[in-house]
Design an enzyme around this catalytic site. Structure first.
Site, mmCIF file in Angstrom:
data_model
loop_
_atom_site.group_PDB
_atom_site.id
_atom_site.type_symbol
_atom_site.label_atom_id
_atom_site.label_comp_id
_atom_site.label_asym_id
_atom_site.label_seq_id
_atom_site.Cartn_x
_atom_site.Cartn_y
_atom_site.Cartn_z
ATOM 1 C CE LYS A 93 -1.850 2.683 3.030
ATOM 2 N NZ LYS A 93 -1.964 3.985 2.247
ATOM 3 C CB THR A 101 7.154 7.135 15.782
ATOM 4 O OG1 THR A 101 8.554 7.277 15.464
ATOM 5 C CG2 THR A 101 7.185 6.400 17.472
ATOM 6 N N GLY A 132 3.261 3.510 13.696
ATOM 7 C CA GLY A 132 4.066 2.143 13.992
ATOM 8 C C GLY A 132 3.817 1.496 15.214
ATOM 9 C CD GLU A 182 13.748 0.475 8.294
ATOM 10 O OE1 GLU A 182 14.135 1.640 8.887
ATOM 11 O OE2 GLU A 182 14.142 -0.409 8.250
ATOM 12 C CB CYS A 222 12.932 8.489 8.304
ATOM 13 S SG CYS A 222 13.918 7.779 6.776
ATOM 14 C CD GLU A 263 10.291 12.091 11.521
ATOM 15 O OE1 GLU A 263 9.185 11.828 11.884
ATOM 16 O OE2 GLU A 263 11.163 11.654 10.924
HETATM 17 P P1 NAD Z 1 2.380 7.973 8.411
HETATM 18 O O1 NAD Z 1 2.583 7.030 9.359
HETATM 19 O O2 NAD Z 1 1.158 8.900 8.618
HETATM 20 O O3 NAD Z 1 1.746 7.047 6.911
HETATM 21 C C1 NAD Z 1 2.904 6.042 6.462
HETATM 22 C C2 NAD Z 1 1.920 5.077 5.697
HETATM 23 O O4 NAD Z 1 1.218 4.266 6.713
HETATM 24 C C3 NAD Z 1 0.879 5.717 4.433
HETATM 25 O O5 NAD Z 1 0.902 4.758 3.605
HETATM 26 C C4 NAD Z 1 -0.303 5.655 5.583
HETATM 27 O O6 NAD Z 1 -1.624 5.504 4.560
HETATM 28 C C5 NAD Z 1 -0.074 4.391 6.312
HETATM 29 N N1 NAD Z 1 -1.031 4.468 7.466
HETATM 30 C C6 NAD Z 1 -1.536 5.412 8.051
HETATM 31 N N2 NAD Z 1 -2.221 5.047 9.214
HETATM 32 C C7 NAD Z 1 -2.431 3.754 9.002
HETATM 33 C C8 NAD Z 1 -3.140 2.802 10.083
HETATM 34 N N3 NAD Z 1 -3.752 3.263 10.981
HETATM 35 N N4 NAD Z 1 -2.700 1.703 9.600
HETATM 36 C C9 NAD Z 1 -2.009 1.165 8.703
HETATM 37 N N5 NAD Z 1 -1.496 2.070 7.761
HETATM 38 C C10 NAD Z 1 -1.605 3.560 8.027
HETATM 39 O O7 NAD Z 1 3.675 8.425 8.006
HETATM 40 P P2 NAD Z 1 3.903 9.538 6.708
HETATM 41 O O8 NAD Z 1 3.410 11.097 7.253
HETATM 42 O O9 NAD Z 1 3.485 9.205 5.448
HETATM 43 O O10 NAD Z 1 5.571 9.491 6.516
HETATM 44 C C11 NAD Z 1 6.213 10.180 7.273
HETATM 45 C C12 NAD Z 1 6.940 9.331 8.462
HETATM 46 O O11 NAD Z 1 7.584 8.495 7.893
HETATM 47 C C13 NAD Z 1 8.035 10.113 9.249
HETATM 48 O O12 NAD Z 1 7.764 9.922 10.500
HETATM 49 C C14 NAD Z 1 9.286 9.648 8.752
HETATM 50 O O13 NAD Z 1 10.358 9.635 9.759
HETATM 51 C C15 NAD Z 1 8.931 8.169 8.372
HETATM 52 N N6 NAD Z 1 9.801 7.493 7.562
HETATM 53 C C16 NAD Z 1 10.761 6.475 8.039
HETATM 54 C C17 NAD Z 1 11.743 5.987 7.132
HETATM 55 C C18 NAD Z 1 12.407 5.065 7.634
HETATM 56 O O14 NAD Z 1 13.108 4.120 6.951
HETATM 57 N N7 NAD Z 1 12.750 4.842 9.055
HETATM 58 C C19 NAD Z 1 11.579 6.254 5.731
HETATM 59 C C20 NAD Z 1 10.830 7.128 5.269
HETATM 60 C C21 NAD Z 1 9.953 7.739 5.963
#
Ligand code: NAD
Length: 482
Positions: free
Chosen positions: A183, A238, A241, A258, A292, A389
């Protein structure tokens, strides 16, 4: 005319062949989802790109079942060498279509074409090439004599590197013999949907890769809740996650996370300063800081603070913000209005808490979402901008006097994803690296990625590693697969 006044050099979008509507890619073909379709827009112009289906729980169920059948009947029975051929084919198609993917990613995400062309797309192809090579050598991955796949992997990715994160997830999973339901993020599904066409072009057996689009709370949570997945790989915030970890607690679903970061970029007074300036700037302003592992906290030795900040602001003043399709552009658009609002709010908090703001003086386009490169000095370790962050082009600067103070300040974070060390002394570099609690540490460079190198976090930055031999471990078991 100064050397920064270049004529515009926009990359043409004529190479794109974007459909008016994209369905879900399930079992090798396109199908409409049962949820409500949504529109995606280009963050630099706010113009509509396309409409996309939303997968609800029944669609997710179909995708997981298709992946299961493909796993049982085809993918798990195929030799590693055969699987590798498909991955090599995918890598080559990505190279052949590189320009198209770069333009699409820039339109969809808002990041400069210079980055999609030189970083995102070549690295995505490199990831497939690298793991293609592992497909027939899994018994040498250090995971026992007969490692087997886990089964069906659910993969959820964010919007900051849409194609690259897809490659980080899919390549090791497929090489290890798993099938996948992926997804993409709701604001950046375009290159994942184009990747579905690549799977068709490569003749990948139906159901091995399924792409379901939709919002996190609908499609994402349905995927996490599905009892038929053996593994969840999540990259994102986070907060989400944590929710996923709670949802799978007590089940035998494997999980890698991640998550976020608040990387410290540490500059000692003996560093090659001009080199450090480049590293500090690319460490936080590459990809508008939507990284990230960004070096979002600059820790500078107190006696060189003023000189380094002077050099950084002078260098930053030569950067160009604007149309991300322009090949001269260094700083593109913020990916969404929601993210822009978040960055604006947290930057305002920085000022309210007493930090001093410096912002690049530049023209902001009328349309789209923009935030000029911003630096906060006089930051205390307790300030929100030093702890949370921001995920935007905002650098928080703190000072230190001794190496041990630098280490203590760098480790004073809930996160532990990345760090950078700038010094001419190799002994100091190694001694400091030994003490830092960060999954990735760069020395005299920053934001360098290689498929052979493992990547991942400590503490609230998550667990599990992607990349290299370690990245395979997340998709293999020593026992029997399912
Ligand atoms: P997000 O957690 O809002 O979304 C990430 C993904 O998760 C999206 O596809 C979203 O639709 C999905 N999602 C959201 N809520 C969900 C739920 N309840 N259940 C299942 N899936 C769900 O994050 P974002 O704002 O899209 O991305 C930014 C974050 O990602 C930042 O915190 C960044 O640090 C992190 N990031 C980490 C890495 C790494 O490798 N550590 C790499 C890139 C981004």
């Amino acid at each position: 005319m100064t050397f920064t006044d270049y004529d515009a050099a926009p990359e043409s979008t004529s190479i794109l062949n974007i459909r008016e509507h994209y369905g879900l890619f399930i079992n090798g073909s396109w199908t409409n989802g049962h949820g409500e379709s949504f529109t995606t827009i280009s963050p630099s112009t706010e113009s509509v790109i396309t409409t996309v289906s939303e997968a609800d729980a029944t669609d997710v169920d179909r995708a997981v079942k298709a992946a299961r059948v493909a796993y049982d009947k085809v993918w798990s029975r195929m030799s590693g060498a055969e699987r590798g051929k498909y991955l090599f084919r995918i890598a080559r198609i990505l190279q052949e279509r590189a320009r198209e993917f770069a333009v699409a990613e820039t339109v969809d995400n808002g990041k400069p074409i210079r980055e999609t062309r030189d970083v995102d797309v070549p690295l995505a192809a490199a990831w497939f090439f690298y793991y293609a090579g592992w497909s027939d050598k899994l018994e040498h991955a250090g995971l026992g004599a007969n490692p087997t796949a886990l089964g069906v992997a659910a993969q959820i990715i964010p919007w900051n590197f849409p194609l690259l994160m897809l490659a980080w997830k899919l390549a090791p999973a497929l090489a290890a013999g798993n099938t996948v339901v992926l997804k993409p993020a709701e604001t950046t599904p375009l290159t994942a949907l184009m990747f579905a066409e690549v799977c068709q072009q490569a003749g990948l057996p139906d159901g091995v890769v399924n792409i379901v689009t939709g919002h996190g709370t609908i499609t994402g949570s349905a995927l996490v809740a599905h009892a038929g997945v053996n593994k969840i790989a999540f990259t994102g915030s986070t907060a989400v996650g944590r929710q996923i970890a709670r949802a799978v607690a007590g089940s035998d679903t494997r999980l890698t996370l991640e998550l976020g970061g608040k990387g410290a970029n540490i500059v000692f007074d003996d560093a090659a300063l001009d080199q450090a300036v480049e590293g500090v700037i690319s460490g936080i302003f590459f990809n508008q800081g939507h990284v990230c592992c960004a070096g979002s906290r600059l820790l500078v030795q107190e006696n060189i603070h003023d000189e380094l900040m002077d050099r950084i602001t002078r260098r930053l003043s030569t950067l160009r913000l604007g149309d991300p399709l322009d090949k001269n552009t260094d700083i593109g658009a913020i990916n969404s209005k929601a993210q822009l609002d978040r960055i604006t709010a947290i930057a305002n908090t920085g000022e309210a808490e007493g930090a001093e703001r410096w912002q690049l003086a530049c023209d902001i386009p009328d349309k789209g979402f923009w935030f000029p490169p911003t630096i906060f000095t006089n930051v205390a370790a307790s300030n929100t901008i030093a702890r949370d962050e921001i995920f935007g082009p905002v650098l928080s600067v703190l000072t230190f006097r001794t190496p041990s103070e630098a280490i203590a300040k760098a480790n004073n974070s809930a996160y532990g994803l990345s760090a950078g060390i700038w010094t001419e002394k190799a002994s100091r570099m190694l001694a400091v690296a030994d003490e830092l609690r960060a999954g990735v540490i760069w020395a005299n460079t920053f934001n360098k990625f290689d498929p052979a190198s493992p990547f991942g976090g400590y503490k609230e930055s998550g667990y599990g590693r992607e990349g290299g031999r370690h990245g395979l471990a997340a998709y293999l078991t020593e026992g029997e697969g399912r």
